[in-house]
Design a protein around this motif. Structure first.
Motif, PDB file in Angstrom:
ATOM      1  N   GLU A   1     -10.405   0.451   4.780  1.00 26.20           N
ATOM      2  CA  GLU A   1      -9.283   1.127   5.131  1.00 26.20           C
ATOM      3  C   GLU A   1      -8.433   1.473   4.211  1.00 26.20           C
ATOM      4  O   GLU A   1      -7.666   2.735   4.155  1.00 26.20           O
ATOM      5  CB  GLU A   1      -8.692   0.320   6.291  1.00 26.20           C
ATOM      6  N   ARG A   2      -8.133   0.588   3.087  1.00 24.09           N
ATOM      7  CA  ARG A   2      -7.337   0.928   2.305  1.00 24.09           C
ATOM      8  C   ARG A   2      -7.801   1.811   1.148  1.00 24.09           C
ATOM      9  O   ARG A   2      -6.950   2.443   0.565  1.00 24.09           O
ATOM     10  CB  ARG A   2      -6.838  -0.678   1.563  1.00 24.09           C
ATOM     11  N   ARG A   3      -9.093   1.699   0.902  1.00 27.33           N
ATOM     12  CA  ARG A   3      -9.584   2.741   0.059  1.00 27.33           C
ATOM     13  C   ARG A   3      -9.660   4.112   0.436  1.00 27.33           C
ATOM     14  O   ARG A   3      -9.635   5.003  -0.040  1.00 27.33           O
ATOM     15  CB  ARG A   3     -11.091   2.376  -0.123  1.00 27.33           C
ATOM     16  N   LYS A   4      -9.107   4.284   1.849  1.00 33.72           N
ATOM     17  CA  LYS A   4      -9.021   5.558   2.288  1.00 33.72           C
ATOM     18  C   LYS A   4      -7.545   6.294   1.604  1.00 33.72           C
ATOM     19  O   LYS A   4      -7.510   7.671   1.528  1.00 33.72           O
ATOM     20  CB  LYS A   4      -8.791   5.607   3.729  1.00 33.72           C
ATOM     21  N   VAL A   5      -6.666   5.516   1.350  1.00 34.33           N
ATOM     22  CA  VAL A   5      -5.495   5.975   0.829  1.00 34.33           C
ATOM     23  C   VAL A   5      -4.895   5.404  -0.526  1.00 34.33           C
ATOM     24  O   VAL A   5      -4.127   6.246  -0.922  1.00 34.33           O
ATOM     25  CB  VAL A   5      -4.257   5.573   1.666  1.00 34.33           C
ATOM     26  N   ILE A   6      -5.676   4.490  -1.144  1.00 34.04           N
ATOM     27  CA  ILE A   6      -5.457   4.240  -2.387  1.00 34.04           C
ATOM     28  C   ILE A   6      -6.649   3.786  -3.182  1.00 34.04           C
ATOM     29  O   ILE A   6      -7.632   3.837  -2.716  1.00 34.04           O
ATOM     30  CB  ILE A   6      -4.290   2.987  -2.568  1.00 34.04           C
TER      31      ILE A   6
ATOM     32  N   VAL B   1       0.819  -1.209  -0.016  1.00 35.02           N
ATOM     33  CA  VAL B   1      -0.080  -0.066   0.222  1.00 35.02           C
ATOM     34  C   VAL B   1       0.751   1.082  -0.009  1.00 35.02           C
ATOM     35  O   VAL B   1       0.788   2.268  -0.649  1.00 35.02           O
ATOM     36  CB  VAL B   1      -0.847  -0.130   1.371  1.00 35.02           C
ATOM     37  N   GLN B   2       1.955   1.328   0.724  1.00 37.56           N
ATOM     38  CA  GLN B   2       2.843   2.400   0.749  1.00 37.56           C
ATOM     39  C   GLN B   2       3.410   2.643  -0.595  1.00 37.56           C
ATOM     40  O   GLN B   2       3.761   3.897  -0.887  1.00 37.56           O
ATOM     41  CB  GLN B   2       3.866   2.255   2.050  1.00 37.56           C
ATOM     42  N   PHE B   3       3.836   1.561  -1.095  1.00 33.01           N
ATOM     43  CA  PHE B   3       4.511   1.631  -2.400  1.00 33.01           C
ATOM     44  C   PHE B   3       3.694   2.497  -3.242  1.00 33.01           C
ATOM     45  O   PHE B   3       4.025   3.272  -4.186  1.00 33.01           O
ATOM     46  CB  PHE B   3       4.930   0.517  -2.933  1.00 33.01           C
TER      47      PHE B   3
END
Length: 277
Positions: free
Chosen positions: A112-117, A92-94
């Motif tokens: 949760e992941r949809r919040k950042v990618i 996710v960070q990449f």
């Protein structure tokens, strides 16, 4: 207080401007460099791993190759692939850091992941949670693992919830291979993992012949292709490609190629999108 609010507002505007500036740029960059940068896994056979000759292969590597082919048709020139190896703990960070254009890395789609990618729709695969252990290990129900020591991979979304749900003593390892080796070494009674990985491991009878899937699958969730937010054109391209994979039966064929058990998810998605454009 006013100064703090102004600083926060300026930071928000800067982020918004940065995101807006990205819009429409990924496709241009891919076209200019003639290359698609893809974050992908090498620790998750048969979705991504190294063959004996060193080649990077697997079901998701085939999907990335298909994306490059579609981009080549769009730009009317060959598009190569730069593969950036990721693990569960950093994928996710990449994407957030822009180290790759696209991530196809056995990643569960969740809020949760949809919040950042940007996890594009539709999803392309799915898996659920189970436990793999030695055949001799007395595990028959989910309650049998309560309070027990289980190996897990860092970054797996289910770790925290299952630790809470079953009061587990989790032994977290950097990656899938390390967690699997710890299980074989007896450092835990089982490996809490997803059923797709567990089933693929058991294909290797020389290494995993003494092991089996112990528990019925829980919490089945879909996997998603991801990119950064801010580029609707590229996200739209990815969405169209995944739709085509379902419509054209690509994933059904790849399950067969990589000796995976046919999944209900892939069959249902093929039926859903068979008439989609």
């Amino acid at each position: 207080m006013i100064r703090l609010f102004a600083s926060a507002s300026l930071a928000a505007l800067t982020l918004l401007a940065s995101t807006s500036a990205m819009a429409g740029k990924v496709m241009d960059k891919i076209n200019e460099r003639g290359q698609l940068a893809a974050c992908i896994k090498l620790d998750y056979r048969p979705f991504g791993y190294r063959a004996p000759n060193g080649d990077q292969v697997g079901l998701e590597h085939d999907l990335v190759a298909d994306l490059a082919k579609r981009l080549g048709q769009k730009f009317n020139k060959p598009i190569t692939v730069e593969k950036i190896s990721v693990i569960a703990a950093n994928r996710v960070q990449f994407v957030q850091q822009g180290k790759c254009d696209v991530l196809i890395g056995t990643m569960t789609d969740n809020a949760e992941r949809r919040k950042v990618i940007n996890i594009v729709q539709p999803n392309y695969y799915s898996s659920g949670i189970t436990v793999i252990a030695r055949k001799s290990t007395p595990i028959k129900t989910w309650d049998d693992i309560r309070g027990k020591k289980l190996c897990v991979s860092q970054g797996a979304f289910w770790n925290k919830e299952y630790q809470r749900r079953y009061d587990l003593d989790l032994q977290a390892f950097a990656g899938i291979a390390e967690a699997g080796q710890a299980l074989q070494d007896g450092r835990c009674i089982g490996n809490l993992t997803d059923d797709a990985l567990a089933a693929s491991r058991l294909l290797d009878t020389a290494t995993w012949g003494d092991f089996e899937i112990k528990l019925p699958v829980q919490d089945r969730e879909p996997w998603g292709v991801a990119t950064q937010y801010g580029d609707d054109e590229f996200a739209g391209f990815l969405s169209s490609a995944v739709t085509a994979w379902h419509r054209e039966g690509t994933l059904i064929a790849l399950e067969k190629k990589w000796e995976l058990q046919p999944t209900a998810f892939v069959k249902e998605m093929q039926e859903k999108y068979k008439n989609a454009k």
